[in-house]
Design a protein around this motif. Structure first.
Motif, PDB file in Angstrom:
ATOM      1  N   MET A  10      14.152 -10.719 -10.016  1.00 55.26           N
ATOM      2  CA  MET A  10      13.188 -10.234 -10.216  1.00 55.26           C
ATOM      3  C   MET A  10      12.073 -10.635  -9.425  1.00 55.26           C
ATOM      4  SD  MET A  10      11.728 -11.824 -13.980  1.00 55.26           S
ATOM      5  CE  MET A  10      10.734 -13.370 -14.162  1.00 55.26           C
ATOM      6  N   ILE A  11      11.074  -9.800  -9.212  1.00 49.89           N
ATOM      7  CA  ILE A  11       9.844 -10.218  -8.466  1.00 49.89           C
ATOM      8  C   ILE A  11       8.650 -10.513  -9.421  1.00 49.89           C
ATOM      9  CG2 ILE A  11       8.180  -9.063  -6.739  1.00 49.89           C
ATOM     10  CD1 ILE A  11      10.287  -7.138  -6.153  1.00 49.89           C
ATOM     11  N   ARG A  12       8.083 -11.684  -9.204  1.00 49.95           N
ATOM     12  CA  ARG A  12       7.186 -12.235  -9.916  1.00 49.95           C
ATOM     13  C   ARG A  12       5.706 -11.996  -9.997  1.00 49.95           C
ATOM     14  NH1 ARG A  12      11.650 -15.260 -10.191  1.00 49.95           N
ATOM     15  NH2 ARG A  12      12.131 -16.363 -12.318  1.00 49.95           N
ATOM     16  N   ASN A  13       5.330 -11.703  -8.674  1.00 49.85           N
ATOM     17  CA  ASN A  13       4.136 -11.292  -8.380  1.00 49.85           C
ATOM     18  C   ASN A  13       3.731  -9.839  -8.396  1.00 49.85           C
ATOM     19  OD1 ASN A  13       3.775 -13.825  -7.275  1.00 49.85           O
ATOM     20  ND2 ASN A  13       4.253 -13.383  -5.316  1.00 49.85           N
ATOM     21  N   MET A  14       2.782  -9.783  -9.272  1.00 54.44           N
ATOM     22  CA  MET A  14       2.515  -8.329  -9.523  1.00 54.44           C
ATOM     23  C   MET A  14       1.239  -7.885 -10.045  1.00 54.44           C
ATOM     24  SD  MET A  14       4.478  -7.299 -13.149  1.00 54.44           S
ATOM     25  CE  MET A  14       5.215  -8.944 -13.557  1.00 54.44           C
ATOM     26  N   THR A  15       0.864  -6.801 -10.174  1.00 58.07           N
ATOM     27  CA  THR A  15      -0.712  -6.313 -10.661  1.00 58.07           C
ATOM     28  C   THR A  15      -0.320  -5.652 -11.982  1.00 58.07           C
ATOM     29  OG1 THR A  15      -1.277  -5.800  -8.223  1.00 58.07           O
ATOM     30  CG2 THR A  15      -2.508  -4.819 -10.231  1.00 58.07           C
ATOM     31  N   GLU A  29      -6.887   2.693  -8.850  1.00 58.27           N
ATOM     32  CA  GLU A  29      -7.402   1.878  -7.378  1.00 58.27           C
ATOM     33  C   GLU A  29      -6.369   0.780  -7.211  1.00 58.27           C
ATOM     34  OE1 GLU A  29     -11.378   0.876  -8.250  1.00 58.27           O
ATOM     35  OE2 GLU A  29     -12.264   2.647  -7.488  1.00 58.27           O
ATOM     36  N   LEU A  30      -5.975   0.288  -8.279  1.00 59.25           N
ATOM     37  CA  LEU A  30      -5.099  -0.826  -8.325  1.00 59.25           C
ATOM     38  C   LEU A  30      -3.463  -0.303  -7.556  1.00 59.25           C
ATOM     39  CD1 LEU A  30      -5.546  -3.107 -11.334  1.00 59.25           C
ATOM     40  CD2 LEU A  30      -5.883  -3.744  -8.994  1.00 59.25           C
ATOM     41  N   MET A  31      -3.113   0.922  -8.144  1.00 58.57           N
ATOM     42  CA  MET A  31      -1.800   1.384  -7.952  1.00 58.57           C
ATOM     43  C   MET A  31      -1.847   1.502  -6.273  1.00 58.57           C
ATOM     44  SD  MET A  31      -0.939   4.574 -10.618  1.00 58.57           S
ATOM     45  CE  MET A  31      -0.638   4.111 -12.155  1.00 58.57           C
ATOM     46  N   GLN A  32      -3.095   2.124  -5.965  1.00 64.82           N
ATOM     47  CA  GLN A  32      -3.141   2.458  -4.510  1.00 64.82           C
ATOM     48  C   GLN A  32      -2.964   1.238  -3.551  1.00 64.82           C
ATOM     49  OE1 GLN A  32      -5.751   1.713  -1.899  1.00 64.82           O
ATOM     50  NE2 GLN A  32      -4.208   2.879  -0.467  1.00 64.82           N
ATOM     51  N   LYS A  33      -3.725   0.158  -3.975  1.00 63.86           N
ATOM     52  CA  LYS A  33      -3.912  -1.209  -3.517  1.00 63.86           C
ATOM     53  C   LYS A  33      -2.473  -1.965  -3.546  1.00 63.86           C
ATOM     54  CE  LYS A  33      -8.708  -2.119  -3.908  1.00 63.86           C
ATOM     55  NZ  LYS A  33      -9.619  -3.276  -4.758  1.00 63.86           N
ATOM     56  N   ALA A  34      -1.822  -1.827  -4.957  1.00 58.07           N
ATOM     57  CA  ALA A  34      -0.347  -2.673  -4.764  1.00 58.07           C
ATOM     58  C   ALA A  34       0.695  -1.618  -4.202  1.00 58.07           C
ATOM     59  CB  ALA A  34      -0.348  -2.625  -6.393  1.00 58.07           C
ATOM     60  N   GLN A  35       0.495  -0.448  -4.001  1.00 58.13           N
ATOM     61  CA  GLN A  35       1.478   0.533  -3.376  1.00 58.13           C
ATOM     62  C   GLN A  35       2.609   0.695  -4.567  1.00 58.13           C
ATOM     63  OE1 GLN A  35       2.717  -0.516   0.437  1.00 58.13           O
ATOM     64  NE2 GLN A  35       0.478  -0.036   1.265  1.00 58.13           N
ATOM     65  N   MET A  36       2.126   0.896  -5.759  1.00 60.43           N
ATOM     66  CA  MET A  36       3.051   1.168  -6.958  1.00 60.43           C
ATOM     67  C   MET A  36       2.646   2.631  -7.532  1.00 60.43           C
ATOM     68  SD  MET A  36       4.713  -1.687  -7.361  1.00 60.43           S
ATOM     69  CE  MET A  36       5.310  -1.597  -9.032  1.00 60.43           C
ATOM     70  N   TYR A  41       2.086   5.724 -15.526  1.00 57.92           N
ATOM     71  CA  TYR A  41       2.499   6.187 -14.557  1.00 57.92           C
ATOM     72  C   TYR A  41       1.409   7.166 -13.708  1.00 57.92           C
ATOM     73  CZ  TYR A  41       6.899   4.696 -16.513  1.00 57.92           C
ATOM     74  OH  TYR A  41       8.007   3.985 -17.163  1.00 57.92           O
ATOM     75  N   SER A  42       1.756   7.235 -12.353  1.00 59.97           N
ATOM     76  CA  SER A  42       0.858   8.054 -11.509  1.00 59.97           C
ATOM     77  C   SER A  42       1.438   9.474 -11.888  1.00 59.97           C
ATOM     78  CB  SER A  42       1.084   7.783  -9.968  1.00 59.97           C
ATOM     79  OG  SER A  42       2.486   7.821  -9.781  1.00 59.97           O
ATOM     80  N   ARG A  43       2.595   9.736 -12.075  1.00 55.88           N
ATOM     81  CA  ARG A  43       3.093  11.016 -12.448  1.00 55.88           C
ATOM     82  C   ARG A  43       2.455  11.774 -13.616  1.00 55.88           C
ATOM     83  NH1 ARG A  43       8.208   8.282 -13.385  1.00 55.88           N
ATOM     84  NH2 ARG A  43       8.568   8.523 -15.582  1.00 55.88           N
ATOM     85  N   ASN A  44       2.311  10.624 -14.679  1.00 60.09           N
ATOM     86  CA  ASN A  44       1.800  11.261 -15.833  1.00 60.09           C
ATOM     87  C   ASN A  44       0.218  11.852 -15.659  1.00 60.09           C
ATOM     88  OD1 ASN A  44       4.123  10.830 -17.225  1.00 60.09           O
ATOM     89  ND2 ASN A  44       3.500   9.185 -18.361  1.00 60.09           N
ATOM     90  N   LEU A  45      -0.516  10.774 -14.860  1.00 60.86           N
ATOM     91  CA  LEU A  45      -1.823  11.157 -14.596  1.00 60.86           C
ATOM     92  C   LEU A  45      -2.077  12.495 -13.726  1.00 60.86           C
ATOM     93  CD1 LEU A  45      -3.265   7.703 -13.608  1.00 60.86           C
ATOM     94  CD2 LEU A  45      -3.605   8.910 -15.599  1.00 60.86           C
TER      95      LEU A  45
END
Length: 150
Positions: A9-14, A27-34, A51-55
């Protein structure tokens, strides 16, 4: 050989709080590219995902997909206006609460089963008491499969 999620697993996340605004989450989704972010409470307990798709489904004037070129500009403007109207609403009103989270002590073989069955590109990982610990993505799944085959 048994391989565990905690080893891949990846431990660093937003993450975002359920009381954060949609504007902040976007804004966090864009900065984290998630395209999806975990939602946690003030004790880092995993509550669900935004989820971006739900928005997008909530702001597009009609189901997204192919749009006639003459209507595209109007629809983009309408989506931007719709998003402007809801941007100060809270994450808790738009998050998915019925999202599968795995434990860091689970075996990696469960990732493939769940990720592929549910068409998820990211699965969030918690510890035994539900605190968010990290995430696994499809690249991590591929790496596991590579190692499992050795």
């Amino acid at each position: 050989m048994v391989l565990y999620i905690k080893d891949f697993m990846i431990r660093n996340m937003t993450s975002v709080s359920d009381c954060d605004t949609l504007e902040y989450a976007i804004e966090l989704m864009q900065k984290a590219q998630m395209n999806v972010l975990p939602v946690v409470d003030n004790e880092n307990i995993y509550l669900g995902s935004i989820y971006s798709r739900n928005l997008l489904k909530n702001i597009l004037p009609e189901e997204y997909g192919y749009l006639e070129s003459v209507r595209l500009l109007h629809n983009v403007n309408q989506a931007a206006n719709n998003l402007h109207e809801i941007r100060r609403k809270l994450v808790k009103d738009y998050m998915s609460k019925k999202v599968i989270a795995l434990k860091d002590s689970d075996e990696m073989k469960h990732v493939a089963e769940i990720m592929l069955k549910n068409k998820e590109s990211v699965l969030f990982i918690t510890n035994k008491i539900g605190r968010l610990r990290g995430y696994i993505n499809r690249g991590d799944l591929l790496y596991y499969l590579l190692k499992a085959g050795e």
